[in-house]
Design an enzyme around this catalytic site. Structure first.
Site, PDB file in Angstrom:
ATOM      1  N   HIS A   1      29.568  50.222  23.481  1.00  0.00           N
ATOM      2  CA  HIS A   1      29.825  48.930  24.122  1.00  0.00           C
ATOM      3  C   HIS A   1      30.932  49.063  25.171  1.00  0.00           C
ATOM      4  O   HIS A   1      30.773  48.625  26.315  1.00  0.00           O
ATOM      5  CB  HIS A   1      30.225  47.916  23.047  1.00  0.00           C
ATOM      6  CG  HIS A   1      30.571  46.555  23.565  1.00  0.00           C
ATOM      7  ND1 HIS A   1      29.750  45.465  23.389  1.00  0.00           N
ATOM      8  CD2 HIS A   1      31.657  46.090  24.246  1.00  0.00           C
ATOM      9  CE1 HIS A   1      30.303  44.392  23.942  1.00  0.00           C
ATOM     10  NE2 HIS A   1      31.476  44.749  24.466  1.00  0.00           N
ATOM     11  N   GLU A   2      32.049  49.677  24.780  1.00  0.00           N
ATOM     12  CA  GLU A   2      33.180  49.782  25.702  1.00  0.00           C
ATOM     13  C   GLU A   2      32.853  50.684  26.898  1.00  0.00           C
ATOM     14  O   GLU A   2      33.201  50.367  28.043  1.00  0.00           O
ATOM     15  CB  GLU A   2      34.418  50.300  24.976  1.00  0.00           C
ATOM     16  CG  GLU A   2      34.879  49.450  23.797  1.00  0.00           C
ATOM     17  CD  GLU A   2      35.051  47.976  24.144  1.00  0.00           C
ATOM     18  OE1 GLU A   2      35.254  47.634  25.320  1.00  0.00           O
ATOM     19  OE2 GLU A   2      34.958  47.153  23.226  1.00  0.00           O
TER      20      GLU A   2
ATOM     21  N   HIS B   1      30.857  48.908  29.503  1.00  0.00           N
ATOM     22  CA  HIS B   1      31.639  48.073  30.421  1.00  0.00           C
ATOM     23  C   HIS B   1      32.009  48.884  31.665  1.00  0.00           C
ATOM     24  O   HIS B   1      32.016  48.369  32.783  1.00  0.00           O
ATOM     25  CB  HIS B   1      32.911  47.574  29.741  1.00  0.00           C
ATOM     26  CG  HIS B   1      32.727  46.340  28.910  1.00  0.00           C
ATOM     27  ND1 HIS B   1      32.081  45.212  29.369  1.00  0.00           N
ATOM     28  CD2 HIS B   1      33.112  46.047  27.643  1.00  0.00           C
ATOM     29  CE1 HIS B   1      32.077  44.280  28.433  1.00  0.00           C
ATOM     30  NE2 HIS B   1      32.697  44.761  27.368  1.00  0.00           N
TER      31      HIS B   1
ATOM     32  N   GLU C   1      28.874  41.093  29.084  1.00  0.00           N
ATOM     33  CA  GLU C   1      29.013  41.345  27.646  1.00  0.00           C
ATOM     34  C   GLU C   1      27.675  41.735  27.028  1.00  0.00           C
ATOM     35  O   GLU C   1      27.593  42.648  26.204  1.00  0.00           O
ATOM     36  CB  GLU C   1      29.565  40.109  26.942  1.00  0.00           C
ATOM     37  CG  GLU C   1      31.061  40.098  26.799  1.00  0.00           C
ATOM     38  CD  GLU C   1      31.577  41.250  25.959  1.00  0.00           C
ATOM     39  OE1 GLU C   1      31.077  41.470  24.849  1.00  0.00           O
ATOM     40  OE2 GLU C   1      32.483  41.948  26.414  1.00  0.00           O
TER      41      GLU C   1
ATOM     42  N   HIS D   1      31.692  36.192  25.282  1.00  0.00           N
ATOM     43  CA  HIS D   1      31.105  36.832  24.104  1.00  0.00           C
ATOM     44  C   HIS D   1      30.025  35.950  23.480  1.00  0.00           C
ATOM     45  O   HIS D   1      29.134  36.450  22.782  1.00  0.00           O
ATOM     46  CB  HIS D   1      32.184  37.142  23.070  1.00  0.00           C
ATOM     47  CG  HIS D   1      33.161  38.182  23.516  1.00  0.00           C
ATOM     48  ND1 HIS D   1      34.287  37.867  24.244  1.00  0.00           N
ATOM     49  CD2 HIS D   1      33.174  39.517  23.355  1.00  0.00           C
ATOM     50  CE1 HIS D   1      34.960  38.972  24.503  1.00  0.00           C
ATOM     51  NE2 HIS D   1      34.307  39.986  23.989  1.00  0.00           N
TER      52      HIS D   1
END
Length: 673
Positions: free
Chosen positions: A365-366, A369, A389, A453
């Protein structure tokens, strides 16, 4: 005006692509595949090989960037940009047939243009299509500020403090920019505020201030985090490490020299590179500080491998250079985050420093980004922030499935093992986002005003529906039961195809301010390129978006009878209501779930009130007025309980603009009984 996007594209054959230097690169990358017979009929269910992303090496990507920089002035002229506009090359990706997608930012009279980014698709050196974050004309901007930079800085600091920021100060002095993301181009200041957010996360709040009036135009947070959580370990796994003499380090030379550091409860700096006398890291418990380092290092490796092996992307930027990871951030810090400024992922240790946030899906996920930041650059606010997100959740699920780890099997649950609520539930659910209590299952007017989110829910839901379809099913031992907003079924096309469509749309169609309507447009364009516009995959994309209330169905979803009016009707600014009529000849009553698909182009769509008027004059409100909804366009399918109405007769769509400054038009609307 507010930003819109458009895309035009024709697919060039692989043979024609051999005529340019860029095409020669593509042939070298995909020997055999790209040289398939361009006249052959597409195979149902299989992607057009030429439309798939090419696997560019860092050197090949660098050469394409060099070519783009060398020709950017000519490109600007071809696009009809003004004399004060210049292009800045930001990124480039290429299809196997040689079609090159170059992403540019713009400057105006030497000033950065925020929201002026665009993507140019070209084959054999000829432009085939352009996707713009904004179609507003970039002309006539007065570059003389009437408001002092100090006033903009004060406003930005106050905004950060109002959100609970600590140690708040301007990290970067206000810079003059042209703000083009939410209306006509305007001279503005952009100020970046540092310090810490309310929960201890580093702060990089961007505040945009009108340089003429001093009004705050926009703000967004650049530190993009995953929310609160604990940890999930992947069991005993191989790690990429390096050895020097008798010492080993968490330095993965095979993956761009990705390094993992120990912050040892600190909140700044890089920390200390994990090292030791043997090549065994951690013992599976949080008390051993190496364990979190091993989990983060493993998650980074899985994410690198997924992007490179599946999508041909070598590293987050595509340049073969790795980001780095920092673990043990702060004291009992229950979060993880990505920062562009350090090009790194950072992980806290969770409640009581007992559960580091270093699971596979959090790591993916990070890192995603970072991919989003270096491609579409979706602004982390409003609908684009929700899509940002969701992109991280979507690609994290793809990475987790692709990893095929027996201890942490792939699923459509976000942070399923971190148990932030203490009751064994995931952080987010992709099959039915509202199960977390805050996320939204479907798009609605105003969704851009909630936390990103939670506004990510419709896109996450879309991805699940496109992958697996609606209804009850079990995948990898997890039970799902996904509904649709219109009550009609969706047939999935498989996760691999869904992830490919999303990734290709992210890198070739989405821009900094893409909203949900734009995401639908972009993913449909990609589905058409890959599988054809008459394919099952293309129709599934339509139906999955309709299942989350974005746009109309393909026409084959529910077996109903459709009636449509495609005559364009202008909507006057702050004027009288206009109507568009459809004559229905169906017997019996209308259904309890009458589908009303609306396609309206209008900047600042909150100005609009949209009603369905039945033949007997009964009014069903589809969309209310909302002064705070600044997004573009109304492209949605509404479900109306019209079971008390006789179906036959003239039905009307009534639209009224109830505020000044923005105009638009009804492009089409459709009733499905």
């Amino acid at each position: 005006m507010r930003p819109t996007s458009h895309t035009t594209r024709r697919r060039a054959s692989a043979v024609g692509a051999l005529l340019s230097a860029a095409a020669l690169l593509a042939v070298g990358l995909q020997a055999g595949t790209a040289s398939a017979d361009p006249t052959a009929a597409p195979v149902a269910g299989q992607a057009d090989p030429g439309a798939l992303p090419a696997k560019l090496s860092p050197a090949q990507r660098a050469e394409l960037l060099r070519e783009a920089n060398a020709t950017k002035a000519e490109t600007a002229k071809d696009l009809g940009l003004g004399a004060k506009e210049k292009l800045v090359v930001r990124d480039v990706v290429q299809d196997r047939d040689g079609t090159t997608h170059t992403r540019y930012e713009r400057t105006y009279d030497g000033l950065p243009v925020l929201g002026g980014d665009l993507v140019v698709a070209a084959t054999s050196g000829e432009t085939e299509g352009v996707t713009k974050a904004s179609n507003a004309k970039l002309t006539g901007v007065d570059t003389t500020a009437e408001v002092a930079a100090s006033a903009a800085e004060e406003q930005a600091v106050d905004a950060a403090q109002a959100e609970g920021s600590k140690k708040t100060a301007a990290e970067r002095a206000p810079r003059k920019v042209v703000w083009m993301a939410k209306g006509s181009p305007t001279l503005a200041y952009e100020t970046v505020v540092g310090g810490l957010q309310h929960d201890g996360t580093p702060n990089e709040l961007h505040v945009v201030t009108d340089a003429a009036s001093g009004e705050k135009l926009y703000e967004w947070q650049a530190v993009q985090n995953e929310g609160t959580g604990n940890t999930q370990y992947g069991g005993q796994v191989p790690l990429g490490t390096s050895q020097s003499g008798s010492s080993f380090t968490l330095n993965d030379a095979a993956r761009g020299s990705h390094k993992t550091y120990n912050l040892n409860r600190g909140t700044s700096g890089t920390g200390t590179l994990f090292s030791g006398p043997d090549d065994v890291w951690g013992d599976g418990t949080p008390q051993n500080l190496e364990t979190a380092g091993a989990d983060a290092h493993y998650g980074a490796a899985l994410t690198w491998d997924y992007y490179k092996n599946v999508h041909g992307r070598s590293g987050i930027r595509g340049d073969g250079v790795a980001a780095y990871s920092r673990v043990h951030y702060g004291n009992a810090y229950v979060n993880a985050f990505w920062q562009d400024s350090c090009f790194c992922m950072t992980y806290g240790d969770g409640t009581a420093n007992a559960k580091p946030l270093t699971s596979i899906d959090v790591a993916a996920h990070e890192m995603t980004h970072g991919v989003t930041s270096n491609t579409a650059g979706l602004v982390y606010s409003g609908e684009s922030g929700g899509l940002n997100e969701a992109t991280s959740d979507i690609m994290a699920a793809a990475v987790e499935f692709n990893a095929n780890n027996a201890t942490d099997k792939g699923d459509y649950l976000v942070g399923e093992k971190i148990d932030i609520r203490g009751n064994g539930t995931p952080l987010r659910y992709m099959d039915k986002p509202s199960k977390d209590g805050s996320s939204k299952d479907a798009w609605y007017s105003g969704i851009g005003s909630i936390d990103v989110h939670y506004s990510s829910g419709p896109a996450n839901h879309f991805f699940y529906l496109l992958s697996e379809g609606s209804g009850a099913k079990t995948v990898n031992g997890v039970s799902y039961d996904s509904p649709t907003s219109d009550g009609l079924p969706v047939t999935g096309i498989g996760r691999e195809k869904a992830a490919l469509i999303w990734y290709k749309a992210l890198t070739t169609k989405f821009g900094s301010n893409t909203n949900y309507a734009g995401a639908r447009t972009g993913t449909l364009a990609v589905a058409g390129e890959l599988y054809g516009t008459s394919s099952a995959e293309y129709k599934a994309v339509q139906d999955a978006w309709a299942g989350v209330n974005v746009g109309a169905r393909s026409g084959g979803g529910g077996g109903g009878t459709s009636y449509e009016n495609t005559t364009v009707v202008a909507i006057p600014d702050n004027g009288a209501a206009v109507t568009s009529s459809i004559a229905v000849d169906k017997t019996g009553n209308a259904p309890a779930a009458l589908q009303v698909a609306v396609n309206i182009t209008h900047t600042w769509r909150g100005d609009l009130v949209v009603d369905l008027v039945a033949p007997d004059g009964t009014v069903y409100n589809l969309k209310p007025f909302s002064s705070s909804d600044s997004a573009d366009n109304v492209i949605a399918t509404y479900s109306v309980n019209a079971s008390s109405e006789v179906a036959a007769g003239t039905w009307k769509l009534r639209v009224q603009d109830k505020a000044a400054q923005d105009t638009g038009r009804v492009n089409s609307w459709k009733l499905t009984f």
